[in-house]
Structure formats: structure tokens, C-alpha cells
Design a protein around this motif. Structure first.
Motif, PDB file in Angstrom:
ATOM      1  N   PRO A  73     -71.851 -80.098  71.155  1.00  0.00           N
ATOM      2  CA  PRO A  73     -72.523 -78.792  70.985  1.00  0.00           C
ATOM      3  C   PRO A  73     -71.578 -77.591  70.924  1.00  0.00           C
ATOM      4  O   PRO A  73     -71.946 -76.554  70.378  1.00  0.00           O
ATOM      5  N   ALA A  74     -70.383 -77.732  71.487  1.00  0.00           N
ATOM      6  CA  ALA A  74     -69.411 -76.632  71.448  1.00  0.00           C
ATOM      7  C   ALA A  74     -68.370 -76.866  70.367  1.00  0.00           C
ATOM      8  O   ALA A  74     -67.260 -76.332  70.428  1.00  0.00           O
ATOM      9  N   GLU A 292     -73.067 -69.412  80.336  1.00  0.00           N
ATOM     10  CA  GLU A 292     -73.188 -69.893  78.957  1.00  0.00           C
ATOM     11  C   GLU A 292     -71.938 -70.614  78.458  1.00  0.00           C
ATOM     12  O   GLU A 292     -72.005 -71.349  77.473  1.00  0.00           O
ATOM     13  N   VAL A 293     -70.786 -70.430  79.122  1.00  0.00           N
ATOM     14  CA  VAL A 293     -69.568 -71.104  78.667  1.00  0.00           C
ATOM     15  C   VAL A 293     -69.451 -72.517  79.229  1.00  0.00           C
ATOM     16  O   VAL A 293     -68.480 -73.221  78.935  1.00  0.00           O
ATOM     17  N   ILE A 294     -70.417 -72.939  80.035  1.00  0.00           N
ATOM     18  CA  ILE A 294     -70.358 -74.270  80.632  1.00  0.00           C
ATOM     19  C   ILE A 294     -70.277 -75.352  79.557  1.00  0.00           C
ATOM     20  O   ILE A 294     -69.593 -76.369  79.736  1.00  0.00           O
ATOM     21  N   THR A 295     -70.952 -75.145  78.438  1.00  0.00           N
ATOM     22  CA  THR A 295     -70.974 -76.168  77.392  1.00  0.00           C
ATOM     23  C   THR A 295     -69.569 -76.507  76.924  1.00  0.00           C
ATOM     24  O   THR A 295     -69.143 -77.668  76.953  1.00  0.00           O
ATOM     25  N   ARG A 296     -68.802 -75.515  76.489  1.00  0.00           N
ATOM     26  CA  ARG A 296     -67.444 -75.804  76.016  1.00  0.00           C
ATOM     27  C   ARG A 296     -66.495 -76.091  77.172  1.00  0.00           C
ATOM     28  O   ARG A 296     -65.507 -76.809  77.030  1.00  0.00           O
ATOM     29  N   PHE A 297     -66.794 -75.548  78.340  1.00  0.00           N
ATOM     30  CA  PHE A 297     -65.984 -75.783  79.530  1.00  0.00           C
ATOM     31  C   PHE A 297     -65.993 -77.267  79.900  1.00  0.00           C
ATOM     32  O   PHE A 297     -64.946 -77.879  80.143  1.00  0.00           O
ATOM     33  N   ILE A 298     -67.167 -77.878  79.904  1.00  0.00           N
ATOM     34  CA  ILE A 298     -67.297 -79.276  80.315  1.00  0.00           C
ATOM     35  C   ILE A 298     -66.879 -80.233  79.205  1.00  0.00           C
ATOM     36  O   ILE A 298     -66.168 -81.215  79.444  1.00  0.00           O
ATOM     37  N   PHE A 299     -67.292 -79.953  77.963  1.00  0.00           N
ATOM     38  CA  PHE A 299     -66.963 -80.871  76.878  1.00  0.00           C
ATOM     39  C   PHE A 299     -65.463 -80.902  76.584  1.00  0.00           C
ATOM     40  O   PHE A 299     -64.966 -81.891  76.045  1.00  0.00           O
ATOM     41  N   SER A 300     -64.745 -79.846  76.911  1.00  0.00           N
ATOM     42  CA  SER A 300     -63.301 -79.842  76.682  1.00  0.00           C
ATOM     43  C   SER A 300     -62.521 -80.363  77.881  1.00  0.00           C
ATOM     44  O   SER A 300     -61.327 -80.655  77.764  1.00  0.00           O
ATOM     45  N   SER A 301     -63.184 -80.513  79.021  1.00  0.00           N
ATOM     46  CA  SER A 301     -62.484 -80.882  80.255  1.00  0.00           C
ATOM     47  C   SER A 301     -62.734 -82.310  80.700  1.00  0.00           C
ATOM     48  O   SER A 301     -61.964 -82.846  81.497  1.00  0.00           O
ATOM     49  N   SER A 302     -63.808 -82.911  80.222  1.00  0.00           N
ATOM     50  CA  SER A 302     -64.185 -84.233  80.731  1.00  0.00           C
ATOM     51  C   SER A 302     -64.750 -85.101  79.614  1.00  0.00           C
ATOM     52  O   SER A 302     -65.489 -84.611  78.751  1.00  0.00           O
ATOM     53  N   PRO A 303     -64.447 -86.401  79.650  1.00  0.00           N
ATOM     54  CA  PRO A 303     -65.057 -87.325  78.676  1.00  0.00           C
ATOM     55  C   PRO A 303     -66.486 -87.686  79.056  1.00  0.00           C
ATOM     56  O   PRO A 303     -67.203 -88.293  78.257  1.00  0.00           O
ATOM     57  N   PHE A 304     -66.905 -87.314  80.253  1.00  0.00           N
ATOM     58  CA  PHE A 304     -68.179 -87.786  80.800  1.00  0.00           C
ATOM     59  C   PHE A 304     -69.394 -87.422  79.951  1.00  0.00           C
ATOM     60  O   PHE A 304     -70.236 -88.298  79.695  1.00  0.00           O
ATOM     61  N   PRO A 305     -69.566 -86.176  79.488  1.00  0.00           N
ATOM     62  CA  PRO A 305     -70.766 -85.872  78.697  1.00  0.00           C
ATOM     63  C   PRO A 305     -70.845 -86.676  77.405  1.00  0.00           C
ATOM     64  O   PRO A 305     -71.940 -87.042  76.972  1.00  0.00           O
ATOM     65  N   VAL A 361     -68.820 -67.468  63.464  1.00  0.00           N
ATOM     66  CA  VAL A 361     -68.042 -66.938  62.342  1.00  0.00           C
ATOM     67  C   VAL A 361     -68.484 -65.528  61.946  1.00  0.00           C
ATOM     68  O   VAL A 361     -67.776 -64.841  61.228  1.00  0.00           O
ATOM     69  N   ASN A 362     -69.649 -65.113  62.426  1.00  0.00           N
ATOM     70  CA  ASN A 362     -70.126 -63.755  62.178  1.00  0.00           C
ATOM     71  C   ASN A 362     -69.957 -62.849  63.393  1.00  0.00           C
ATOM     72  O   ASN A 362     -70.600 -61.817  63.508  1.00  0.00           O
ATOM     73  N   PHE A 363     -69.097 -63.295  64.327  1.00  0.00           N
ATOM     74  CA  PHE A 363     -68.733 -62.517  65.509  1.00  0.00           C
ATOM     75  C   PHE A 363     -69.938 -62.208  66.399  1.00  0.00           C
ATOM     76  O   PHE A 363     -70.011 -61.156  67.026  1.00  0.00           O
ATOM     77  N   LEU A 364     -70.876 -63.154  66.448  1.00  0.00           N
ATOM     78  CA  LEU A 364     -72.043 -63.010  67.306  1.00  0.00           C
ATOM     79  C   LEU A 364     -71.864 -63.920  68.529  1.00  0.00           C
ATOM     80  O   LEU A 364     -71.201 -64.950  68.449  1.00  0.00           O
ATOM     81  N   PRO A 365     -72.432 -63.550  69.671  1.00  0.00           N
ATOM     82  CA  PRO A 365     -72.200 -64.325  70.914  1.00  0.00           C
ATOM     83  C   PRO A 365     -72.767 -65.727  70.840  1.00  0.00           C
ATOM     84  O   PRO A 365     -73.848 -65.953  70.293  1.00  0.00           O
ATOM     85  N   TRP A 366     -72.019 -66.661  71.382  1.00  0.00           N
ATOM     86  CA  TRP A 366     -72.445 -68.053  71.480  1.00  0.00           C
ATOM     87  C   TRP A 366     -71.904 -68.610  72.788  1.00  0.00           C
ATOM     88  O   TRP A 366     -71.472 -67.853  73.648  1.00  0.00           O
ATOM     89  N   THR A 367     -71.911 -69.917  72.933  1.00  0.00           N
ATOM     90  CA  THR A 367     -71.489 -70.501  74.191  1.00  0.00           C
ATOM     91  C   THR A 367     -70.035 -70.198  74.486  1.00  0.00           C
ATOM     92  O   THR A 367     -69.481 -70.688  75.424  1.00  0.00           O
TER      93      THR A 367
END
Length: 367
Positions: A73-74, A292-305, A361-367
Motif C-alpha cells: 500500500p505504500a 498516517e505514516v504507519i503504513t510505509r513505516f511498517i512495510f519498509s521496516s518489517s517483512p511481517f505484513p 505525484v500531485n503533491f497532495l498528502p498521503w500516507t
């Protein structure tokens, strides 16, 4: 850069290693950054594949986990000018080396990870568990070594494991410590001058630069993020939190369950340290971070998800003769045999990848 070159000389050649370090060099060349970060993501995918294969000894499951990471998702943050892809590669490849007991290579990549992102210091828990706690459980608790009787061999072996863990832990936190020392010397000036720098931070017992910046400028702190206007961002992070907690629950239940029929694939091996690691990250993110940054925080830090996602899909794939989607027609056939839970997971991944790309890519907020 010096650390990268040193790491490149020391580590043995592997496909994922070549991809990551070559693309890291490419990042410094103007006009090639987008390609560089995309290839860095390929490096993290290759590292996750090898890690999963090392832990589970199941190629089918390793492929599904790698595919889940490709479309996580991230995903947009793994393909743009962010550190997620490089950090994920360093962590996953370091874990591969740790599983293989290649401690020097593992330490160097863990160091590189903590130099890339400050949360890399949390990875110190892996060598502590693998070298000390696991040694105690396997050899002392089960009676293979008799430390209570002070046998010389037992004491020597335990001391060796402890020394290795201490050295690896100190090496992992070294980059974080160096950054804080440099920041302290640069911004606090004369330590005897009470007016120098930010007195609250400079004269604190443990002046941590990153924590000070987050607290003073980003409003980060215990439960500080929970405000009514932040509800949409909190909802944005909920699917990742639910997926992670679901996997943690399934793994913990499997430990006490006598039946193997309903176990997810992720629970088929001892991944206790991975569960504790991701649970700590998730709880820390919920309590202290911008949620809201948990998504990229976890997917980049752990293989678990990715293991959880692959396990959910694996449950349905076992009911069909298809190993994994390899063409459009095969994917359509597989979609037909997926249970609602698996379809919801696929929709979650696809929706976040699509919307995230459009917004980011349009500089709008996301995770």
C-alpha cells in the motif's frame, strides 16, 4: 558514501546487493533518480524473497511475499525520492545474513540501515534475540548446557554469544549516536554557556536531536496526534494496523493451538522475534507518531505484513492447482477462487497503490 563503499568491498556478491548499491550510486546522477529508486525497490523485493526462502524454505510462499511487497500500500514511497526502499533492502538483507549466521555482513547492513533511518536502532533486538535469548532457550532451558554447575564450556559458549550480541548492538546504534553527537556539537556550542543553543535540549540528560526536532516542530509525542481534525488520517492508517494486528493475533493463537488445520502459513515457523519487532513498531506508531505514516513505516521496516498478506492468499491458493498468478488469464482464474477476505486484501493493496500514486505525484498528502 564511505560506509557504502566499505560495505560494498566487504560483502559477497549477490543479485540483490548489486542492484541496491549500484542504484544508490545512480541516485547521485542527475536525471536518473526515478530509475534509481525503482531499482532500489527491486533490491528490497529480492532481499525479501531471499529472507522468506531462508526462513520458510517455501519458494511458493517466498514469491507471494515478494509480490505483496511489490504492490504494498505504500508502494509509491518505495519508487520516489524517499529512503524507504534503501532502508527496506538494508534491513531485509541484514536479516538474511543473520539467519545464515554471517554476522559481519549482517552488522554492516544493520549499520547502514540505522544510518539511513533513525528507527534502524530498533533492529538491535534481532541479534540480541538470535544470539543470546535463542541460545539460552535452546541450550539452557532445554538442558543441553548446564550453566548452573558452572561448566567451563557452558560459560565460554554463553559469553561468546553475549559478546557477539553486544558488539553487534553497539555497531547498530553507532550511526545514530554519531549523528546526535555532531548535532550537539554544531548547535549547542559551548556546553558551559547556558545561553548557547536550545537550553532545554542542549542541557538535557540525553540530548537526542531527532526527538527534539519532532517534538518542537512536528508536534510528535505521546498521544499528541489524536485530534478531531486528524480522524481522516487515522482512518487512512487503519487497514495496515488491522492487517498487522491480525497477523500477530493469528501467530500468538497458533502457539497455544493444538490444531494445525487453521494455521496461516506465517505461523508454520518460529518467527517470534519478527512478531515482537513489528508489534513494537505498530504500538509505537499508534502512540507516538503521526499515525498516517504507519503504513510505509511498517512495510519498509518489517517483512511481517507481507508475510501476513501472502499467508492469507496462500490459504486460498492451496485450494487450486495454480501456484501463483503468472498471466492475466491465470490471475482472472485465481480471483475466482479467492475468498472475500483475500479479495478485500487485494482491493486494499490496489486502491492504495493507485490513489497513493495519483495524490503523491500531485503533491497532495498521503500516507
Amino acid at each position: 558514501m564511505k560506509l557504502m563503499l566499505l560495505t560494498q568491498r566487504v560483502l559477497t556478491i549477490s543479485e540483490s546487493l548489486i542492484v541496491s548499491f549500484v542504484t544508490h550510486l545512480m541516485a547521485s546522477i542527475n536525471g536518473m533518480r526515478s530509475t534509481s529508486y525503482s531499482l532500489q525497490k527491486m533490491g528490497s523485493v529480492a532481499a525479501l524473497y531471499h529472507l522468506t526462502l531462508q526462513v520458510y524454505k517455501d519458494e511458493r510462499f517466498a514469491v507471494l511475499s515478494a509480490v505483496a511487497h511489490c504492490f504494498n500500500p505504500a508502494s509509491i514511497f518505495f519508487s520516489t525520492n524517499y529512503t524507504e526502499s534503501l532502508y527496506a533492502f538494508c534491513v531485509f538483507q541484514a536479516l538474511v545474513f543473520l539467519e545464515e549466521r554471517s554476522l559481519t555482513k549482517s552488522t554492516l547492513l544493520f549499520m547502514f540501515a540505522s544510518a539511513t533511518r533513525s528507527n534502524g536502532i530498533v533492529n538491535a533486538g534481532f541479534p540480541i534475540y538470535n544470539l543470546v535469548i535463542q541460545f539460552v532457550i535452546q541450550n539452557i532451558v532445554h538442558g543441553h548446557l548446564d550453566v548452573m554447575q558452572c561448566k567451563i564450556q557452558s560459560i565460554i559458549q554463553y559469553s561468546q554469544q553475549m559478546c557477539k550480541a553486544v558488539v553487534m548492538t553497539l555497531a547498530i546504534i553507532l550511526p545514530f549516536t554519531v549523528v546526535n553527537i555532531i548535532g550537539y556539537l554544531q548547535f549547542c556550542g559551548d556546553v558551559h554557556d547556558m545561553s548557547a543553543g536550545d537550553s532545554d535540549w542542549c542541557h538535557g540528560k540525553v540530548p537526542i536531536l531527532y526527538s527534539r526536532i519532532q517534538s518542537a516542530h512536528w508536534g510528535v509525542g505521546f498521544l499528541k496526534y489524536y485530534k478531531f481534525r486528524k480522524i481522516p488520517n487515522i482512518i487512512l492508517a487503519l487497514p495496515c494496523i488491522i492487517l498487522t494486528m491480525y497477523g500477530v493475533r493469528e501467530y500468538l493463537f497458533s502457539i497455544f493451538s493444538q490444531s494445525n488445520s487453521k494455521k496461516l502459513q506465517l505461523a508454520s515457523k518460529d518467527i517470534f522475534v519478527y512478531v515482537v519487532h513489528v508489534l513494537f513498531l505498530c504500538l509505537f506508531g499508534i502512540l507516538f507518531m503521526h499515525v498516517e505514516v504507519i503504513t510505509r513505516f511498517i512495510f519498509s521496516s518489517s517483512p511481517f505484513p507481507c508475510w501476513v498478506a501472502a499467508s492469507i492468499l496462500m490459504t486460498d491458493f492451496k485450494k487450486s492447482a495454480v501456484a501463483y498468478p503468472c498471466s492475466f488469464s491465470t490471475a482472472r482464474a485465481v480471483w475466482g477462487i479467492l475468498q472475500p477476505r483475500s479479495k478485500l486484501l487485494c482491493i486494499y493493496f490496489a486502491t492504495y497503490v493507485s490513489i497513493g500514486t495519483l495524490l503523491h505525484v500531485n503533491f497532495l498528502p498521503w500516507t
